[in-house]
Scaffold this motif. Structure first.
Motif, PDB file in Angstrom:
ATOM      1  N   ARG A  49       0.833  -1.189   0.000  1.00 38.07           N
ATOM      2  CA  ARG A  49       0.000   0.000   0.000  1.00 38.07           C
ATOM      3  C   ARG A  49       0.877   1.253   0.000  1.00 38.07           C
ATOM      4  NH1 ARG A  49      -3.432  -0.844   5.305  1.00 38.07           N
ATOM      5  NH2 ARG A  49      -1.402  -1.611   5.994  1.00 38.07           N
ATOM      6  N   LEU A  50       0.325   2.344  -0.521  1.00 33.97           N
ATOM      7  CA  LEU A  50       1.032   3.617  -0.499  1.00 33.97           C
ATOM      8  C   LEU A  50       1.066   4.117   0.944  1.00 33.97           C
ATOM      9  CD1 LEU A  50       2.323   5.356  -2.724  1.00 33.97           C
ATOM     10  CD2 LEU A  50       0.228   6.700  -2.781  1.00 33.97           C
ATOM     11  N   ARG A  51       2.249   4.437   1.415  1.00 35.90           N
ATOM     12  CA  ARG A  51       2.400   4.855   2.806  1.00 35.90           C
ATOM     13  C   ARG A  51       2.356   6.380   2.899  1.00 35.90           C
ATOM     14  NH1 ARG A  51       7.296   0.679   4.077  1.00 35.90           N
ATOM     15  NH2 ARG A  51       6.010  -1.194   4.242  1.00 35.90           N
ATOM     16  N   ILE A  52       1.344   6.881   3.619  1.00 33.24           N
ATOM     17  CA  ILE A  52       1.143   8.322   3.794  1.00 33.24           C
ATOM     18  C   ILE A  52       1.421   8.665   5.248  1.00 33.24           C
ATOM     19  CG2 ILE A  52      -0.426  10.259   3.491  1.00 33.24           C
ATOM     20  CD1 ILE A  52       0.043   8.718   0.903  1.00 33.24           C
ATOM     21  N   GLY A  53       2.342   9.590   5.471  1.00 32.09           N
ATOM     22  CA  GLY A  53       2.636  10.054   6.819  1.00 32.09           C
ATOM     23  C   GLY A  53       2.055  11.438   7.044  1.00 32.09           C
ATOM     24  N   TYR A  54       1.328  11.617   8.126  1.00 33.54           N
ATOM     25  CA  TYR A  54       0.773  12.926   8.485  1.00 33.54           C
ATOM     26  C   TYR A  54       1.541  13.462   9.687  1.00 33.54           C
ATOM     27  CZ  TYR A  54      -3.239  12.268   5.362  1.00 33.54           C
ATOM     28  OH  TYR A  54      -4.043  12.107   4.261  1.00 33.54           O
ATOM     29  N   LEU A  55       2.128  14.653   9.523  1.00 32.81           N
ATOM     30  CA  LEU A  55       2.987  15.263  10.534  1.00 32.81           C
ATOM     31  C   LEU A  55       2.283  16.453  11.173  1.00 32.81           C
ATOM     32  CD1 LEU A  55       5.865  15.699  11.838  1.00 32.81           C
ATOM     33  CD2 LEU A  55       6.368  17.139   9.833  1.00 32.81           C
ATOM     34  N   SER A  56       2.115  16.416  12.523  1.00 33.85           N
ATOM     35  CA  SER A  56       1.415  17.506  13.191  1.00 33.85           C
ATOM     36  C   SER A  56       1.620  17.429  14.698  1.00 33.85           C
ATOM     37  CB  SER A  56      -0.087  17.452  12.890  1.00 33.85           C
ATOM     38  OG  SER A  56      -0.776  18.522  13.507  1.00 33.85           O
ATOM     39  N   CYS A  57       1.399  18.556  15.370  1.00 34.19           N
ATOM     40  CA  CYS A  57       1.313  18.534  16.838  1.00 34.19           C
ATOM     41  C   CYS A  57      -0.132  18.671  17.294  1.00 34.19           C
ATOM     42  CB  CYS A  57       2.165  19.655  17.447  1.00 34.19           C
ATOM     43  SG  CYS A  57       1.623  21.327  17.049  1.00 34.19           S
ATOM     44  N   ASP A  58      -1.058  18.573  16.344  1.00 36.12           N
ATOM     45  CA  ASP A  58      -2.465  18.866  16.635  1.00 36.12           C
ATOM     46  C   ASP A  58      -3.360  17.630  16.600  1.00 36.12           C
ATOM     47  OD1 ASP A  58      -1.906  21.571  16.922  1.00 36.12           O
ATOM     48  OD2 ASP A  58      -2.115  21.936  14.779  1.00 36.12           O
ATOM     49  N   PHE A  59      -2.804  16.488  16.916  1.00 37.32           N
ATOM     50  CA  PHE A  59      -3.625  15.280  17.001  1.00 37.32           C
ATOM     51  C   PHE A  59      -4.319  15.222  18.363  1.00 37.32           C
ATOM     52  CE2 PHE A  59      -0.333  13.813  13.868  1.00 37.32           C
ATOM     53  CZ  PHE A  59      -1.186  13.721  12.775  1.00 37.32           C
ATOM     54  N   HIS A  60      -5.179  16.210  18.585  1.00 33.58           N
ATOM     55  CA  HIS A  60      -5.985  16.301  19.802  1.00 33.58           C
ATOM     56  C   HIS A  60      -7.180  17.189  19.462  1.00 33.58           C
ATOM     57  CE1 HIS A  60      -2.855  19.544  20.222  1.00 33.58           C
ATOM     58  NE2 HIS A  60      -3.956  20.249  20.306  1.00 33.58           N
ATOM     59  N   GLN A  61      -7.856  17.717  20.447  1.00 30.59           N
ATOM     60  CA  GLN A  61      -9.065  18.526  20.203  1.00 30.59           C
ATOM     61  C   GLN A  61      -8.643  19.887  19.651  1.00 30.59           C
ATOM     62  OE1 GLN A  61     -11.923  16.990  20.735  1.00 30.59           O
ATOM     63  NE2 GLN A  61     -13.435  18.578  20.387  1.00 30.59           N
ATOM     64  N   HIS A  62      -8.396  19.937  18.363  1.00 33.50           N
ATOM     65  CA  HIS A  62      -7.871  21.122  17.694  1.00 33.50           C
ATOM     66  C   HIS A  62      -8.625  21.292  16.383  1.00 33.50           C
ATOM     67  CE1 HIS A  62      -5.021  23.385  15.133  1.00 33.50           C
ATOM     68  NE2 HIS A  62      -4.600  23.940  16.251  1.00 33.50           N
ATOM     69  N   HIS A  87       0.247   6.704   8.536  1.00 36.18           N
ATOM     70  CA  HIS A  87       1.102   6.840   9.711  1.00 36.18           C
ATOM     71  C   HIS A  87       0.957   8.253  10.257  1.00 36.18           C
ATOM     72  CE1 HIS A  87       3.783   3.168   9.263  1.00 36.18           C
ATOM     73  NE2 HIS A  87       3.076   3.158   8.137  1.00 36.18           N
ATOM     74  N   ALA A  88       0.784   8.380  11.562  1.00 38.63           N
ATOM     75  CA  ALA A  88       0.783   9.685  12.219  1.00 38.63           C
ATOM     76  C   ALA A  88       2.148   9.921  12.836  1.00 38.63           C
ATOM     77  CB  ALA A  88      -0.288   9.742  13.295  1.00 38.63           C
ATOM     78  N   TYR A  89       2.666  11.129  12.677  1.00 39.47           N
ATOM     79  CA  TYR A  89       3.903  11.555  13.340  1.00 39.47           C
ATOM     80  C   TYR A  89       3.541  12.760  14.201  1.00 39.47           C
ATOM     81  CZ  TYR A  89       6.172   8.228  10.356  1.00 39.47           C
ATOM     82  OH  TYR A  89       6.534   7.054   9.747  1.00 39.47           O
ATOM     83  N   SER A  90       3.374  12.494  15.485  1.00 41.52           N
ATOM     84  CA  SER A  90       2.840  13.484  16.413  1.00 41.52           C
ATOM     85  C   SER A  90       3.949  14.088  17.257  1.00 41.52           C
ATOM     86  CB  SER A  90       1.798  12.833  17.326  1.00 41.52           C
ATOM     87  OG  SER A  90       1.403  13.717  18.352  1.00 41.52           O
ATOM     88  N   HIS A  91       3.990  15.417  17.303  1.00 38.55           N
ATOM     89  CA  HIS A  91       4.947  16.092  18.183  1.00 38.55           C
ATOM     90  C   HIS A  91       4.211  17.030  19.136  1.00 38.55           C
ATOM     91  CE1 HIS A  91       4.833  19.622  15.384  1.00 38.55           C
ATOM     92  NE2 HIS A  91       4.750  18.680  14.464  1.00 38.55           N
ATOM     93  N   GLY A  92       2.991  16.638  19.516  1.00 42.03           N
ATOM     94  CA  GLY A  92       2.198  17.421  20.462  1.00 42.03           C
ATOM     95  C   GLY A  92       1.617  16.536  21.546  1.00 42.03           C
ATOM     96  N   ALA A  93       1.197  17.169  22.624  1.00 44.80           N
ATOM     97  CA  ALA A  93       0.662  16.423  23.770  1.00 44.80           C
ATOM     98  C   ALA A  93      -0.798  16.041  23.554  1.00 44.80           C
ATOM     99  CB  ALA A  93       0.791  17.271  25.032  1.00 44.80           C
ATOM    100  N   ILE A 141       6.748  11.462  18.155  1.00 43.94           N
ATOM    101  CA  ILE A 141       8.126  11.906  17.906  1.00 43.94           C
ATOM    102  C   ILE A 141       8.467  13.140  18.744  1.00 43.94           C
ATOM    103  CG2 ILE A 141       8.204  10.936  15.580  1.00 43.94           C
ATOM    104  CD1 ILE A 141       7.797  13.849  14.532  1.00 43.94           C
ATOM    105  N   SER A 142       7.646  13.420  19.753  1.00 43.63           N
ATOM    106  CA  SER A 142       7.864  14.631  20.550  1.00 43.63           C
ATOM    107  C   SER A 142       9.197  14.593  21.287  1.00 43.63           C
ATOM    108  CB  SER A 142       6.715  14.838  21.534  1.00 43.63           C
ATOM    109  OG  SER A 142       6.562  13.710  22.371  1.00 43.63           O
ATOM    110  N   GLY A 143       9.725  13.396  21.556  1.00 42.47           N
ATOM    111  CA  GLY A 143      11.007  13.288  22.250  1.00 42.47           C
ATOM    112  C   GLY A 143      12.200  13.246  21.316  1.00 42.47           C
ATOM    113  N   LEU A 144      11.968  13.331  20.010  1.00 47.48           N
ATOM    114  CA  LEU A 144      13.049  13.271  19.031  1.00 47.48           C
ATOM    115  C   LEU A 144      13.343  14.662  18.479  1.00 47.48           C
ATOM    116  CD1 LEU A 144      11.880  10.170  16.920  1.00 47.48           C
ATOM    117  CD2 LEU A 144      13.281  10.197  19.012  1.00 47.48           C
ATOM    118  N   ASP A 145      14.615  14.940  18.223  1.00 49.56           N
ATOM    119  CA  ASP A 145      14.927  16.172  17.517  1.00 49.56           C
ATOM    120  C   ASP A 145      14.659  15.963  16.028  1.00 49.56           C
ATOM    121  OD1 ASP A 145      17.157  14.868  16.367  1.00 49.56           O
ATOM    122  OD2 ASP A 145      18.556  15.709  17.838  1.00 49.56           O
TER     123      ASP A 145
END
Length: 463
Positions: free
Chosen positions: A95-108, A129-135, A155-159
């Motif tokens: 399958r085609l792999r789609i990554g979504y990058l955001s810190c807004d995977f919450h009530q936003h 795939h979700a790449y989350s850098h938010g709480a 990924i919030s703990g990764l630079d």
């Protein structure tokens, strides 16, 4: 720019007229280039989309220069893994792999717009795939969103370097940035090129500049083809509006006017945009409307900083300050319920309502907008066209004021418009989430097909 940002948020307008010229001077001054955050230009009148691209290019150029060695290291490292080898046919069974990058995977706002679209993605052909850098705010949206993804990566703990390596190791085909130059951004991560194709979508209404993002998801109203040069990305245009908005949430019953803090009688004009989008010229028009319609009120979103200043500005325009009614922040369902009490929504320009506009339309409230030349100034027009009300789109403030006044002073016409919107919204493309998901997937496939064929990104259109 800190003073400017605070002044906009607080509606301190004493030197407002000077800010566009100051911003343009900074863009032209070699000693200032790269210091002006691109987001600040979105709400300034007199700034073109070309100016916004210059600003984004300068902003990112300064940061690319600072990370040149790291990016060269990663480019060699990624090439050695052969995961990003020369374009060619990919695994036929994957399958085609789609990554979504955001810190807004919450009530936003972004999550509220996207969640039904993510749920509608075709899991047979797309691996999300979700790449989350938010709480997580603990309100339940994170858990709902997580179910949409094959994997939810925190990924919030990764630079940025570590996060780029992780995204690359996951074999992401298309990385979709949902933030751009907004609060909490990690858009700079894209400059390391962790995915073969990189896309800007939904979170930032403008170009990212810098040449590190391949496509911008848009539509033909927001970004006409003859303005493509104002964007560093190739334009990938959806058939109706670029913005998704679900229709599965039934409208809760509206509260009483008293419960919402509104007077029992009188026309309710509303604008629930953040106060930094307000301009003196727009506020002039709103106060003129209040003067034209006795007993009317202007319903705004509460702001500790701006509320007193706005009441003072109203008084200076001859409007009693109690005719501004401020609404406290509420959960989304409660907000949709109270929105139904508004008679007419008034848009801001040059930075339009986005989620706020589609929420108003879903709640059955007509919206008057003024479309400009920039992405941010054309979003509400796109939404109105997609819901079937293009006649509510104006193209200068004189026409905007005239249309708003004609609706505000003609109760029968406004009632007829609301009835028409109530009928339209049930079947409008704006709220057709499955259709939106299929169109977006078609664009993703077209992007990937060009990549596999060894072709550079190019304008894509489904209409």
């Amino acid at each position: 720019m800190h003073h400017y940002a605070r002044s906009r948020a607080w509606c301190e307008w004493e030197d407002f007229a000077q800010w566009p010229a100051r911003a343009l001077a900074m863009l032209a001054d070699p000693g200032e280039q790269g210091r002006l955050p691109p987001f600040h230009l979105l709400s300034l009148p007199g700034i073109s989309a070309a100016d916004q691209r210059d600003c984004a290019d300068q902003w990112m150029a300064a940061r690319l220069a600072a990370s040149a060695d790291e990016r060269a290291l990663l480019a060699r490292e990624f090439a050695s893994t052969d995961l990003l080898a020369a374009p060619g046919p990919g695994p036929a069974t994957r399958r085609l792999r789609i990554g979504y990058l955001s810190c807004d995977f919450h009530q936003h706002a972004t999550a509220l717009l996207m969640v039904e679209m993510l749920e509608a993605h075709d899991a047979a052909d797309f691996e999300l795939h979700a790449y989350s850098h938010g709480a997580d705010d603990g309100l339940g949206m994170r858990q709902r969103l997580a179910r949409c993804f094959a994997q939810f990566h925190d990924i919030s703990g990764l630079d940025d370097l570590q996060a780029a390596r992780a995204i690359h190791a996951d074999g992401i085909d298309i990385l979709v940035d949902l933030k751009g130059y907004t609060a909490g951004t990690r858009t700079a991560l894209l400059t390391y090129r962790p995915a073969p194709l990189q896309v800007s979508f939904l979170g930032y209404p403008g170009t990212l500049g810098g040449g590190f993002c391949d496509y911008l998801i848009s539509d033909h109203f927001i970004t006409p083809q003859d303005r493509a040069g104002d964007y560093s990305e190739a334009l990938a245009c959806m058939p109706h509006s670029y913005q998704p908005h679900g229709r599965s949430m039934a409208l809760p019953p509206a509260p009483s006017r008293a419960a919402a803090g509104l007077p029992e009688q009188g026309l309710v004009l509303c604008c629930f945009n953040q106060a930094y989008k307000f301009t003196p010229a727009m506020f002039d028009i709103w106060c003129q409307l209040l003067a034209q319609v006795p007993g009317s009120v202007l319903w705004l979103l509460h702001s500790d900083q701006a509320e007193g200043n706005l009441r003072q500005e109203a008084m200076q325009r001859g409007i009693a300050p109690h005719r501004l009614v401020f609404a406290e922040d509420q959960p989304h369902a409660a907000h949709l319920a109270r929105l139904q009490l508004a008679d007419l929504a008034l848009d801001t320009s040059p930075y339009n309502a986005h989620t706020t506009a589609s929420d108003a339309l879903w709640a059955g409230v007509p919206l008057v907008t003024c479309a400009g030349e920039t992405f941010a100034s054309r979003v509400a027009g796109s939404l109105l066209r997609a819901v079937g009300l293009p006649e509510l789109v104006t193209h200068d403030l004189v026409a905007y004021a005239a249309l708003a006044a004609s609706l505000a002073t003609d109760p029968a016409r406004l009632r007829a418009l609301r009835l028409r919107l109530a009928a339209l919204r049930v079947h409008a493309p704006l709220f057709d989430v499955p259709g939106h998901a299929r169109s977006l997937e078609t664009l993703y496939r077209a992007m990937w097909a060009r990549h596999q064929a060894g072709l550079p990104p190019a304008a894509l259109s489904l209409s």
